[in-house]
Design an enzyme around this catalytic site. Structure first.
Site, PDB file in Angstrom:
ATOM      1  N   HIS A 190       0.852  -1.184   0.000  1.00 61.60           N
ATOM      2  CA  HIS A 190       0.000   0.000   0.000  1.00 61.60           C
ATOM      3  C   HIS A 190       0.886   1.231   0.000  1.00 61.60           C
ATOM      4  O   HIS A 190       2.115   1.126   0.046  1.00 61.60           O
ATOM      5  CB  HIS A 190      -1.001  -0.019   1.146  1.00 61.60           C
ATOM      6  CG  HIS A 190      -0.423   0.025   2.540  1.00 61.60           C
ATOM      7  ND1 HIS A 190       0.461  -0.912   3.018  1.00 61.60           N
ATOM      8  CD2 HIS A 190      -0.620   0.905   3.559  1.00 61.60           C
ATOM      9  CE1 HIS A 190       0.764  -0.623   4.275  1.00 61.60           C
ATOM     10  NE2 HIS A 190       0.138   0.491   4.621  1.00 61.60           N
ATOM     11  N   HIS A 192       0.921   3.908   2.128  1.00 58.07           N
ATOM     12  CA  HIS A 192       1.212   4.621   3.367  1.00 58.07           C
ATOM     13  C   HIS A 192       2.698   5.003   3.360  1.00 58.07           C
ATOM     14  O   HIS A 192       3.548   4.187   2.999  1.00 58.07           O
ATOM     15  CB  HIS A 192       0.950   3.702   4.564  1.00 58.07           C
ATOM     16  CG  HIS A 192      -0.149   4.155   5.466  1.00 58.07           C
ATOM     17  ND1 HIS A 192      -0.844   3.277   6.257  1.00 58.07           N
ATOM     18  CD2 HIS A 192      -0.668   5.388   5.731  1.00 58.07           C
ATOM     19  CE1 HIS A 192      -1.751   3.951   6.958  1.00 58.07           C
ATOM     20  NE2 HIS A 192      -1.661   5.223   6.658  1.00 58.07           N
ATOM     21  N   ASP A 235       5.054   5.201   5.500  1.00 57.00           N
ATOM     22  CA  ASP A 235       6.094   4.401   6.171  1.00 57.00           C
ATOM     23  C   ASP A 235       6.504   3.179   5.352  1.00 57.00           C
ATOM     24  O   ASP A 235       7.571   2.608   5.576  1.00 57.00           O
ATOM     25  CB  ASP A 235       5.676   3.991   7.600  1.00 57.00           C
ATOM     26  CG  ASP A 235       4.348   3.271   7.666  1.00 57.00           C
ATOM     27  OD1 ASP A 235       3.434   3.625   6.900  1.00 57.00           O
ATOM     28  OD2 ASP A 235       4.215   2.347   8.498  1.00 57.00           O
ATOM     29  N   HIS A 236       5.668   2.809   4.377  1.00 62.09           N
ATOM     30  CA  HIS A 236       5.991   1.643   3.535  1.00 62.09           C
ATOM     31  C   HIS A 236       6.698   2.020   2.226  1.00 62.09           C
ATOM     32  O   HIS A 236       7.159   1.139   1.506  1.00 62.09           O
ATOM     33  CB  HIS A 236       4.719   0.843   3.233  1.00 62.09           C
ATOM     34  CG  HIS A 236       4.165   0.191   4.461  1.00 62.09           C
ATOM     35  ND1 HIS A 236       4.175  -1.168   4.658  1.00 62.09           N
ATOM     36  CD2 HIS A 236       3.624   0.729   5.593  1.00 62.09           C
ATOM     37  CE1 HIS A 236       3.649  -1.439   5.851  1.00 62.09           C
ATOM     38  NE2 HIS A 236       3.301  -0.304   6.442  1.00 62.09           N
ATOM     39  N   HIS A 276      -7.498  -2.292   5.281  1.00 61.16           N
ATOM     40  CA  HIS A 276      -6.706  -1.314   6.059  1.00 61.16           C
ATOM     41  C   HIS A 276      -7.404   0.045   5.948  1.00 61.16           C
ATOM     42  O   HIS A 276      -6.768   1.080   5.953  1.00 61.16           O
ATOM     43  CB  HIS A 276      -5.295  -1.280   5.452  1.00 61.16           C
ATOM     44  CG  HIS A 276      -4.257  -0.519   6.190  1.00 61.16           C
ATOM     45  ND1 HIS A 276      -4.142  -0.472   7.557  1.00 61.16           N
ATOM     46  CD2 HIS A 276      -3.225   0.254   5.728  1.00 61.16           C
ATOM     47  CE1 HIS A 276      -3.089   0.265   7.888  1.00 61.16           C
ATOM     48  NE2 HIS A 276      -2.528   0.732   6.802  1.00 61.16           N
ATOM     49  N   ASP A 295      -0.305  -4.240   6.165  1.00 60.68           N
ATOM     50  CA  ASP A 295      -1.118  -3.703   7.266  1.00 60.68           C
ATOM     51  C   ASP A 295      -2.576  -4.023   6.967  1.00 60.68           C
ATOM     52  O   ASP A 295      -3.116  -3.590   5.950  1.00 60.68           O
ATOM     53  CB  ASP A 295      -0.972  -2.173   7.341  1.00 60.68           C
ATOM     54  CG  ASP A 295       0.407  -1.709   7.773  1.00 60.68           C
ATOM     55  OD1 ASP A 295       1.203  -2.546   8.237  1.00 60.68           O
ATOM     56  OD2 ASP A 295       0.666  -0.495   7.664  1.00 60.68           O
ATOM     57  N   HIS A 298       6.941  -5.167  11.957  1.00 63.58           N
ATOM     58  CA  HIS A 298       6.368  -3.814  11.993  1.00 63.58           C
ATOM     59  C   HIS A 298       5.674  -3.581  13.339  1.00 63.58           C
ATOM     60  O   HIS A 298       4.556  -3.108  13.409  1.00 63.58           O
ATOM     61  CB  HIS A 298       5.374  -3.698  10.816  1.00 63.58           C
ATOM     62  CG  HIS A 298       4.927  -2.312  10.465  1.00 63.58           C
ATOM     63  ND1 HIS A 298       5.412  -1.172  11.029  1.00 63.58           N
ATOM     64  CD2 HIS A 298       3.980  -1.901   9.576  1.00 63.58           C
ATOM     65  CE1 HIS A 298       4.812  -0.121  10.499  1.00 63.58           C
ATOM     66  NE2 HIS A 298       3.932  -0.527   9.619  1.00 63.58           N
TER      67      HIS A 298
HETATM   68 ZN   LIG Z   1      -0.393   1.225   6.598  1.00 62.96          ZN
HETATM   69 ZN   LIG Z   2       2.503   0.484   8.270  1.00 64.92          ZN
END
Ligand SMILES: [Zn+2]
Ligand SMILES: [Zn+2]
Length: 263
Positions: free
Chosen positions: A49, A51, A53-54, A139, A162, A226
């Site tokens: 995805h 997001h 942080d990924h 998510h 996630d 994570h």
């Molecule tokens: Zn996420």
């Molecule tokens: Zn995450």
């Protein structure tokens, strides 16, 4: 949260001589280097995805591959709808750097080559006996999001990303050798004073929920990753016990650079 000892979410899967990088969080290429994987050697980048942080180090993966490949080496990037726009915006942000390097290096004449393919489910890769299937996860409000199942020669691993528990992930993970699942400690996050932290409760799986998914799917090994909050030294048995309450198989705590062999 920035943990000085832990890089962002990323997993390397090697199968049949191919190397897949799943997500590219903070510090991914430093950790990949420690694992013996360079950007030029990645077969494909899979994104669960978008997001931040990924995908924080997407620019690093693209540029490092570009400048460290001695010939044409297009990077396949596979992700949910929206991936193409993110990659194009990243390349746009890299515009000055790309122009400097093309001007300076006689043997670099083209910008970084990427091939983006967007999926919501189904088969996303089939090459030299490595097959990758994607399925939607939950998510929300982040959507669409994907889990991936990578298979080779009877071995299989599922990367959940996630997600809260959902039937599509159960189906994708059914009978897999391993399930790599991002997890939070709901019992600890619930006690945190900041609502913004507690907001994460409703769209992530707890350790128990990830273990429940592993049990329903009948996987052999559950790899927790994570972690939120960070797993503090000495707490390992607590995390394992929460998983073991729901899942009788092998549980691995996915500290940075953990290697798990499947099949
Ligand atoms: Zn996420
Ligand atoms: Zn995450």
């Amino acid at each position: 949260m920035v943990d000085p000892n832990r890089a962002g979410p990323s997993t390397v899967v090697t199968a049949g001589g191919q190397t897949f990088l799943v997500d590219c969080g903070r510090g991914v290429l430093m950790r990949a280097a420690a694992a013996g994987v360079g950007a030029a050697g990645v077969t494909a980048l899979l994104l669960t995805h978008l997001h931040s942080d990924h995908i924080t180090d997407l620019a690093d993966v693209i540029t490092t591959r570009w400048v460290s490949s001695m010939g044409p080496n297009p990077l396949p990037i596979i992700g949910p709808p929206g991936t193409r726009a993110v990659v194009e915006a990243t390349l746009a942000a890299l515009g000055p750097d790309i122009s400097y390097r093309i001007a300076h290096h006689a043997d670099i004449t083209e910008p970084p080559a990427v091939t983006v393919r967007e999926y919501t489910d189904g088969q996303v890769w089939d090459s030299d006996e490595v097959r990758i299937t994607a399925a939607p996860t939950d998510h929300r409000p982040v959507e669409p999001t994907l889990a991936f199942r990578i298979e080779h020669g009877g071995a299989s691993v599922v990367l959940a990303g996630d997600t809260v528990p959902c039937a599509t992930l159960d189906d994708l993970a059914r009978g897999a050798g391993a399930l790599v699942h991002t997890v939070i400690r709901k019992d600890l996050v619930e006690q945190m004073p900041a609502q913004r932290i507690r907001d994460i409760l409703d769209y992530h799986s707890s350790v128990e929920q990830a273990a429940g998914t592993a049990a329903r799917a009948g996987v052999d090994t559950l790899v927790l990753t994570h972690y939120v909050p960070p797993l503090m030294p000495g707490q390992e048995d607590q995390w394992r016990a929460l998983a073991a309450a729901e899942f009788a198989g092998r549980v691995e705590l996915g500290d940075d650079l953990l290697r798990v062999r499947i099949g």
